[in-house]
Design a protein around this motif. Structure first.
Motif, PDB file in Angstrom:
ATOM      1  N   HIS A  98       0.834  -1.201   0.000  1.00 43.78           N
ATOM      2  CA  HIS A  98       0.000   0.000   0.000  1.00 43.78           C
ATOM      3  C   HIS A  98       0.868   1.250   0.000  1.00 43.78           C
ATOM      4  CE1 HIS A  98      -3.728   2.244   0.710  1.00 43.78           C
ATOM      5  NE2 HIS A  98      -3.016   3.015   1.499  1.00 43.78           N
ATOM      6  N   GLY A  99       2.082   1.139   0.533  1.00 43.34           N
ATOM      7  CA  GLY A  99       2.999   2.270   0.531  1.00 43.34           C
ATOM      8  C   GLY A  99       3.913   2.311  -0.673  1.00 43.34           C
ATOM      9  N   LEU A 100       4.290   1.137  -1.202  1.00 45.49           N
ATOM     10  CA  LEU A 100       5.241   1.117  -2.317  1.00 45.49           C
ATOM     11  C   LEU A 100       4.620   1.596  -3.621  1.00 45.49           C
ATOM     12  CD1 LEU A 100       7.361  -2.110  -1.703  1.00 45.49           C
ATOM     13  CD2 LEU A 100       7.875   0.258  -1.093  1.00 45.49           C
ATOM     14  N   ASN A 101       3.343   1.310  -3.843  1.00 45.44           N
ATOM     15  CA  ASN A 101       2.713   1.843  -5.047  1.00 45.44           C
ATOM     16  C   ASN A 101       2.722   3.374  -5.059  1.00 45.44           C
ATOM     17  OD1 ASN A 101       2.221  -0.577  -6.395  1.00 45.44           O
ATOM     18  ND2 ASN A 101       0.218  -0.862  -5.445  1.00 45.44           N
ATOM     19  N   PRO A 102       2.345   4.040  -3.965  1.00 49.75           N
ATOM     20  CA  PRO A 102       2.468   5.499  -3.947  1.00 49.75           C
ATOM     21  C   PRO A 102       3.896   5.994  -4.169  1.00 49.75           C
ATOM     22  CG  PRO A 102       0.985   4.818  -2.227  1.00 49.75           C
ATOM     23  CD  PRO A 102       1.564   3.556  -2.802  1.00 49.75           C
ATOM     24  N   GLU A 103       4.889   5.277  -3.637  1.00 46.97           N
ATOM     25  CA  GLU A 103       6.269   5.687  -3.870  1.00 46.97           C
ATOM     26  C   GLU A 103       6.604   5.617  -5.354  1.00 46.97           C
ATOM     27  OE1 GLU A 103      10.734   4.762  -2.106  1.00 46.97           O
ATOM     28  OE2 GLU A 103       9.338   3.091  -2.411  1.00 46.97           O
ATOM     29  N   ARG A 104       6.163   4.571  -6.029  1.00 50.20           N
ATOM     30  CA  ARG A 104       6.448   4.427  -7.454  1.00 50.20           C
ATOM     31  C   ARG A 104       5.712   5.503  -8.268  1.00 50.20           C
ATOM     32  NH1 ARG A 104       6.295  -2.246  -7.284  1.00 50.20           N
ATOM     33  NH2 ARG A 104       8.007  -2.326  -5.786  1.00 50.20           N
ATOM     34  N   ILE A 105       4.499   5.795  -7.873  1.00 44.47           N
ATOM     35  CA  ILE A 105       3.714   6.797  -8.591  1.00 44.47           C
ATOM     36  C   ILE A 105       4.318   8.186  -8.416  1.00 44.47           C
ATOM     37  CG2 ILE A 105       1.463   7.945  -8.685  1.00 44.47           C
ATOM     38  CD1 ILE A 105       0.280   5.163  -7.784  1.00 44.47           C
ATOM     39  N   THR A 106       4.668   8.545  -7.191  1.00 48.37           N
ATOM     40  CA  THR A 106       5.251   9.873  -6.977  1.00 48.37           C
ATOM     41  C   THR A 106       6.658   9.949  -7.571  1.00 48.37           C
ATOM     42  OG1 THR A 106       5.843   9.134  -4.731  1.00 48.37           O
ATOM     43  CG2 THR A 106       3.863  10.508  -4.973  1.00 48.37           C
ATOM     44  N   GLY A 107       7.376   8.825  -7.558  1.00 45.93           N
ATOM     45  CA  GLY A 107       8.670   8.806  -8.237  1.00 45.93           C
ATOM     46  C   GLY A 107       8.507   9.045  -9.725  1.00 45.93           C
ATOM     47  N   ALA A 108       7.476   8.450 -10.311  1.00 52.61           N
ATOM     48  CA  ALA A 108       7.181   8.696 -11.721  1.00 52.61           C
ATOM     49  C   ALA A 108       6.845  10.157 -11.951  1.00 52.61           C
ATOM     50  CB  ALA A 108       6.033   7.801 -12.181  1.00 52.61           C
ATOM     51  N   ALA A 109       6.070  10.745 -11.049  1.00 50.53           N
ATOM     52  CA  ALA A 109       5.690  12.157 -11.192  1.00 50.53           C
ATOM     53  C   ALA A 109       6.909  13.062 -11.135  1.00 50.53           C
ATOM     54  CB  ALA A 109       4.694  12.536 -10.102  1.00 50.53           C
ATOM     55  N   VAL A 110       7.851  12.761 -10.233  1.00 45.47           N
ATOM     56  CA  VAL A 110       9.095  13.533 -10.182  1.00 45.47           C
ATOM     57  C   VAL A 110       9.833  13.431 -11.512  1.00 45.47           C
ATOM     58  CG1 VAL A 110      11.403  13.621  -9.148  1.00 45.47           C
ATOM     59  CG2 VAL A 110       9.383  13.488  -7.683  1.00 45.47           C
ATOM     60  N   CYS A 111       9.908  12.222 -12.069  1.00 43.99           N
ATOM     61  CA  CYS A 111      10.600  12.039 -13.347  1.00 43.99           C
ATOM     62  C   CYS A 111       9.922  12.826 -14.464  1.00 43.99           C
ATOM     63  CB  CYS A 111      10.646  10.555 -13.706  1.00 43.99           C
ATOM     64  SG  CYS A 111      11.834   9.596 -12.748  1.00 43.99           S
ATOM     65  N   VAL A 112       8.601  12.824 -14.479  1.00 43.71           N
ATOM     66  CA  VAL A 112       7.880  13.611 -15.485  1.00 43.71           C
ATOM     67  C   VAL A 112       8.228  15.090 -15.343  1.00 43.71           C
ATOM     68  CG1 VAL A 112       5.591  14.405 -16.214  1.00 43.71           C
ATOM     69  CG2 VAL A 112       5.998  11.963 -15.786  1.00 43.71           C
ATOM     70  N   GLY A 113       8.264  15.573 -14.101  1.00 42.67           N
ATOM     71  CA  GLY A 113       8.619  16.966 -13.879  1.00 42.67           C
ATOM     72  C   GLY A 113      10.037  17.289 -14.291  1.00 42.67           C
ATOM     73  N   VAL A 114      10.967  16.401 -13.978  1.00 40.94           N
ATOM     74  CA  VAL A 114      12.364  16.596 -14.384  1.00 40.94           C
ATOM     75  C   VAL A 114      12.468  16.646 -15.905  1.00 40.94           C
ATOM     76  CG1 VAL A 114      14.619  15.447 -14.477  1.00 40.94           C
ATOM     77  CG2 VAL A 114      13.424  15.666 -12.294  1.00 40.94           C
TER      78      VAL A 114
END
Length: 383
Positions: free
Chosen positions: A236-252
């Motif tokens: 339940h915590g790792l999926n949010p980490e992957r999603i927000t990590g993806a969002a950071v990459c999109v922003g970068v």
């Protein structure tokens, strides 16, 4: 299907961008080179209510979900100021504590996570377990009203900035001999915790640590949920980490492409902007397409998580696509700048290190490909 972004989400993007733009790329690059935390930006985002946008209003949060937190992660990165601790404190720890924690744990930790005055990081990785959570060796043994933790955690981000750590430990074994995992909130200055700085050569503000737990005593009330239910909590915590990590990459990626487009318009050779040449424009256009595709998958993954739908496949795909898009965008941006792509003045290299890290963590691309092969395509498990 409605792909139009809501007015509220557009307003959130604009508001986050306005805060982050006051800091921007120069601020981030200076902190990254010095290995110093981006405290001022974090505090400004917390004061504006963005660090805890996904936390319930009853705890002082914004009452949103992962869709909103992903927007915060993307927009700060798109302004040149990505924040890795949003992935662990706001995404993993806040989501896990709010979903599974007792009322006492929620009241103790969520208000600080909501306003940014506190950070809670996450400790699961071990030197000998790799991606195999079943092999975790850190143990938690019940002694009366306490749990006693022993073991070692590796590559734990931001411990020096955190008040507490959510620790994943083996609290027993089931009848088949598999690990029973449990999660605990452990104050970062608890007696028996020895932290050792783990130097890395990439330029990021957040530090990495090795943590040794030597008979660390944790009150029984700091157990998150029920003993032995840690696998469900972890994912339940790792999926949010992957999603927000993806969002950071999109922003970068967006930040790198904006820098490159500006340079390609301004830089002239033989009386023509270099962006007029397909050898320059096509790699940037390709990276822009990849970035938009990654952004769409990231929104889908966040949407699934917020609705309680299975989000593992979308989260993994988003994380894979976004890390690849960020690296390709940065490579194209650096190449567009020529020799200036390596110059400190243009500040692109710190973002390459960030994107390269996010291709490995929080789950590497090879394990994502294993997941997709097995769960999406129905191929035999390869490990």
């Amino acid at each position: 299907m409605d792909f139009a972004e809501t007015v509220e989400h557009r307003d959130l993007r604009a508001a986050v961008a306005a805060v982050a733009a006051d800091f921007g790329g120069t601020y981030f690059a200076e902190r990254a080179r010095a290995g110093e935390p981006t405290t001022e930006l974090w505090d400004a985002l917390g004061k504006a209510g963005f660090v805890g946008v996904n936390i319930g209003e009853e705890y002082g949060g914004g009452g949103g979900g992962l869709v909103e937190l992903a927007l915060v992660c993307e927009e700060t990165a798109a302004q040149g100021a990505p924040l890795l601790l949003l992935l662990v404190s706001s995404a993993i720890s806040a989501e896990v504590i709010e979903e599974f924690g007792s009322d006492e744990l929620k009241q103790r930790w969520l208000p600080g996570l909501a306003d940014g005055s506190g950070k809670v990081v996450f400790a699961i990785t071990e030197p000998d377990a790799g991606s195999n959570t079943h092999k975790l060796s850190t143990t938690a043994v019940r002694h009366g009203d306490e749990w006693v933790l022993n073991g070692t955690k590796h590559y734990i981000s931001g411990v020096d900035e955190a008040e507490a750590i959510v620790v994943v430990a083996r609290s027993g074994r089931d009848d088949a001999g598999n690990a029973r995992l449990s999660l605990f909130v452990v104050e970062s200055d608890a007696p028996g915790i020895v932290r050792t700085h783990l130097p890395v050569d990439i330029q990021v503000p957040e530090k990495q640590f090795v943590l040794h737990f030597d008979d660390v005593r944790v009150p029984a009330g700091n157990l998150i949920g029920e003993e032995g239910t840690g696998f469900r909590q972890v994912f339940h915590g790792l999926n949010p980490e992957r999603i927000t990590g993806a969002a950071v990459c999109v922003g970068v990626a967006r930040y790198a492409l904006a820098q490159a487009a500006r340079y390609a318009n301004d830089r002239k050779v033989w009386d023509s902007p270099i962006g007029a040449h397909q050898g320059v424009s096509h790699p940037l256009a390709k990276a822009a397409i990849e970035t938009e595709l990654a952004a769409l998958m990231t929104r889908k993954a966040a949407w699934c998580h917020d609705r309680g739908l299975p989000a593992g496949e979308a989260s993994n795909m988003a994380k894979y696509a976004a890390a690849e898009a960020a690296l390709n965008a940065l490579d194209a941006a650096i190449q567009t700048h020529g020799g200036n792509g390596l110059a400190r003045e243009y500040g692109l290299l710190p973002y390459w290190g960030m994107a390269r890290l996010l291709r490995i963590a929080p789950v590497n691309r090879e394990m994502i490909l294993n997941f997709v092969a097995q769960h999406t395509l129905g191929l035999p498990k390869s490990y």
